[in-house]
Design an enzyme around this catalytic site. Structure first.
Site, short mmCIF file in Angstrom:
data_model
loop_
_atom_site.label_atom_id
_atom_site.label_comp_id
_atom_site.label_asym_id
_atom_site.label_seq_id
_atom_site.Cartn_x
_atom_site.Cartn_y
_atom_site.Cartn_z
N CYS A 56 -1.80 -6.25 2.89
CA CYS A 56 -3.21 -5.88 3.01
C CYS A 56 -4.08 -6.55 1.96
O CYS A 56 -5.10 -7.16 2.27
CB CYS A 56 -3.37 -4.36 2.92
N GLY A 83 -2.92 -12.23 21.50
CA GLY A 83 -3.88 -11.34 22.14
C GLY A 83 -4.09 -10.04 21.41
O GLY A 83 -4.74 -9.13 21.92
N GLU A 139 -9.53 -11.46 15.65
CA GLU A 139 -10.31 -11.53 14.41
C GLU A 139 -10.36 -12.95 13.86
O GLU A 139 -11.44 -13.44 13.47
CB GLU A 139 -9.69 -10.59 13.37
N ARG A 183 -4.37 -5.45 24.44
CA ARG A 183 -3.64 -4.47 25.25
C ARG A 183 -3.51 -3.16 24.48
O ARG A 183 -3.20 -3.15 23.30
CB ARG A 183 -2.25 -5.03 25.58
N GLU A 187 -27.04 6.78 16.68
CA GLU A 187 -27.60 7.96 17.34
C GLU A 187 -27.29 7.96 18.84
O GLU A 187 -27.38 9.00 19.49
CB GLU A 187 -29.11 8.05 17.11
N SER A 223 0.82 -1.22 0.00
CA SER A 223 0.00 0.00 0.00
C SER A 223 0.85 1.27 0.00
O SER A 223 0.65 2.17 -0.82
CB SER A 223 -0.93 0.00 1.22
N CYS A 280 -5.81 -7.34 5.40
CA CYS A 280 -7.14 -6.78 5.65
C CYS A 280 -8.20 -7.16 4.63
O CYS A 280 -9.34 -7.42 5.00
CB CYS A 280 -7.06 -5.26 5.77
N LYS A 302 -9.06 -11.01 4.83
CA LYS A 302 -9.59 -11.21 6.18
C LYS A 302 -11.02 -10.70 6.28
O LYS A 302 -11.90 -11.36 6.84
CB LYS A 302 -8.71 -10.47 7.19
#
Length: 451
Positions: free
Chosen positions: A42, A174, A180, A203, A441, A14, A47, A50
């Site tokens: 990515c 973690g 995910e 964390r 909202e 990217s 991403c 995934k």
């Protein structure tokens, strides 16, 4: 001295592609070398695929909720091979788009491993090229701890190409990648355990977010094992795996998936032939303008270890291109208030300071927090709850942080990122009319501080 190129980019992910395209658009003569795949982590093993798998896993939720809306469905059947084949086809399409973006921008695309042989020289497949500026944008690579049996484990790189969906999966880690993928595997039907050596995952995220997600994942039946770590992995005669933990327990599984960190991809880059230095963590040391300790060499993205997110690499690539070849348009990257999402199930969206960060920075804070069952679930038996939270400076009324766990959190937090970037106050949130009926909202109807 006349160089072959004004800018030579190593890595077509990217950040590298963005820098190359815009530098070429500004009139520079640019080359990009890539040894693996166009689009980087990515697009290929990050991403994009995934998120496609997350969509697939989320279908199970839709099927479960359908009965409440009057739909009678036959028992569904999921085929992993179909999902992966369709995912592969989409990634191939995106690879082609990245190729066209580069070529149509006038960039010279070189396919092969690039290695620096000097401060202004790069070698690709035996051919040497000179460049006034060299940009390293090679990204990161997953790593597995050095334990007996580590070769039996997989990482995110291999997970996207598994031939079959494992019946049992042990996810180790973690961070957001671990969380995910645990949701992906469980949502698609695998018996999934998430193992983490610390007290609680994610964390660095807001404490309320971490606790809320833990509770929701437990409702979904995900087996969470905290304060646990693997000592060794062994393959049994039946092909299954045995993970022996440091506390002596043994867990049987069909797949051990490690998401315990990524390292900068600096293998055989020829850094030793330049004055480029690494920081104590092993990342390339750069200044505020992404220049390394070798003046002609720059670096951006995951290899510099700042904020390891695709949009940040894009912004850094744009900043480099502008500074070098269009300085009148140069703007430094603002690393404050970067919105981000974790595509867990339910997902997280967050921007700004956590409650803990705000207090550590000396702010006197007001916390506005709400937990509620989404309207969509009211016709079902599902008890999942959404969390929304605002961290507000009690003295200036400025909103310091927005945090959400619930459906469409990533989509909602993007708009709030603009509000925080603009310095919005809690009063301005309160005076904004909500879109009804929506979950979003709730962010403009939080009237009473919870603490």
């Amino acid at each position: 001295m006349a160089y072959d190129f004004d800018l030579f980019v190593i890595g077509a992910g990217s950040g590298g592609v963005r820098a190359a395209r815009f530098a070429a658009g500004f009139g520079a003569k640019v080359a990009v070398a890539e040894s693996r795949y166009l689009g980087g982590t990515c697009v290929n093993v990050g991403c994009v695929p995934k998120k496609l798998l997350v969509y697939g896993a989320h279908v199970a939720d839709e099927l479960e909720q359908a009965a409440g809306f009057g739909w009678t469905l036959e028992e569904g059947h999921f085929d992993w091979g179909t999902l992966i084949a369709n995912k592969n086809r989409e990634i191939e399409r995106l690879n082609g788009i990245y190729r066209n973006l580069l070529v149509n921008s006038g960039v010279n695309l070189l396919q092969g491993h690039a290695r620096m042989t000097g401060a202004h020289e790069v070698e690709v497949e035996g051919q040497r090229y000179s460049a006034e500026h060299i940009l390293i944008a090679t990204g990161g690579w997953p790593q597995v701890p050095d334990i007996p049996g580590k070769e039996l484990a997989i990482t995110s790189n291999e997970a996207f190409y598994l031939k079959d969906l494992p019946r049992r999966v042990l996810v180790v880690g973690g961070g957001y990648i671990a969380v995910e993928f645990a949701g992906i595997f469980q949502g698609l039907g695998a018996d999934t355990t998430l193992l983490y050596r610390g007290d609680l995952f994610l964390r660095g995220f807001d404490g309320s977010v971490r606790t809320h997600l833990k509770e929701e994942l437990e409702k979904r039946g995900l087996n969470l094992q905290f304060n646990a770590d693997i000592q060794r992995i062994d393959k049994l005669e039946d092909g299954s795996l045995k993970a022996t933990l440091k506390d002596g327990r043994e867990l049987l599984t069909d797949c051990v998936f490690y998401a315990t960190g990524r390292r900068p991809m600096l293998d055989n880059l020829g850094l030793e032939n330049t004055g480029v230095e690494l920081d104590p963590r092993g990342y390339i040391r750069v200044d505020e303008q992404y220049q390394t300790t070798e003046p002609s060499v720059l670096a951006i993205g995951d290899v510099i270890g700042r904020v390891q997110l695709t949009p940040v690499a894009l912004a850094e690539g744009m900043a480099v291109a502008r500074r070098l070849f269009k300085p009148e348009q140069y703007r430094p990257v603002d690393y404050q208030n970067i919105p981000t999402a974790v595509f867990s199930q339910p997902p997280i969206g967050t921007v700004g300071l956590t409650e803990e960060q705000a207090l550590a920075a000396g702010h006197k804070v007001q916390i506005f927090e709400s937990r509620f069952r989404a309207m969509k679930l009211t016709l079902t038996d599902i008890q999942e709850k959404t969390l929304m939270k605002l961290v507000v400076d009690a003295e200036t009324d400025k909103v310091l942080g927005c945090h959400m766990v619930g459906p469409d959190a990533g989509e909602i937090i993007q708009g709030l990122g603009i509000a925080l970037k603009a310095g919005a106050t809690k009063q301005q949130f309160d005076e904004t009319i909500g879109v009804h009926p929506t979950a979003a909202e709730e962010f403009v109807t939080l009237r009473t501080a919870t603490r």
